[in-house]
Motif scaffolding. Sequence first.
Motif: not given
Lengths: 126, 132
Positions: A4-7, A45-48, A16-18, A10-11
């Motif tokens: 959970e923490q890893f996801f 955004t789809t990945v997010l 931040f990169l967006m 990642m989000a």
Amino acid sequence: MNLEQFFIAMAVAILFLMLCNLYRVVAGPTVIDRMLGMNVIGTKTTVLIVLIGVIDGRVDLFIDITLAYALLNFITTLAAARFYQRLAQPIPPEPRESLVAPSAGPDVEEADVTAAATDPSRKETP
Amino acid sequence: MILDILVIIAMLSGLLFFVATTVGIIRFPDFYSRVHAAGKGDTFSTTMFLGGTILYLLRDFSGSTLLTAGKLLLIVFYIFIASPTATHAIIDAGYEFRVPYWTRSSRHKGTEGDVENEENMDNGFYPEDLKG
């Protein structure tokens, strides 16, 4: 192992990169650069959305939103690209009406027809 | 356990490619190289992220997760086709819009594509630069 923490990490990293990509959208020298930045942001955004669904535990609900968003992003990018491509085309010249019929022989000059049409002695009264 | 490590590897490589895409989009000097950075890295990093999500979903194997993983696979397939197509459309519009491209000599400051008057248009091509 709990992912959970890893996801969540990642989000946050994707977000931040967006935001970094948003610099190109704001300060891009041409309008095409802005379109490119918006395309990249929309794809991410789809990945997010999928990651938010995984964190929330309801991926089967978020997956349809993701599919619709991917379709909309693609259609928007294509529409904007076609619009600016059409805008850059040179304006075609006005079509000129020919006074000579295409079935007229080669001995009929267009200047003769023009002179006959503008001849004041041949003007008919309505 | 193995699957978790695979998920972490896929997502970290996706994040690496997305960092490369972002650096390319921000740092590259002209439009065409920016499209080059975005078209490859964006597609591949999205594929890696969604592939990691598919592996995570298949960890507890049942019918509903299999359906969700199939839908995610369809999204991956769609993005793998649609994202290069969108990039191609963008670069086609930029080429027709005559976006100036980068040359090595910095004395020519490229202006934006001035479509109205041709003599003011700076498309970045200078034949005297080719002579060295």
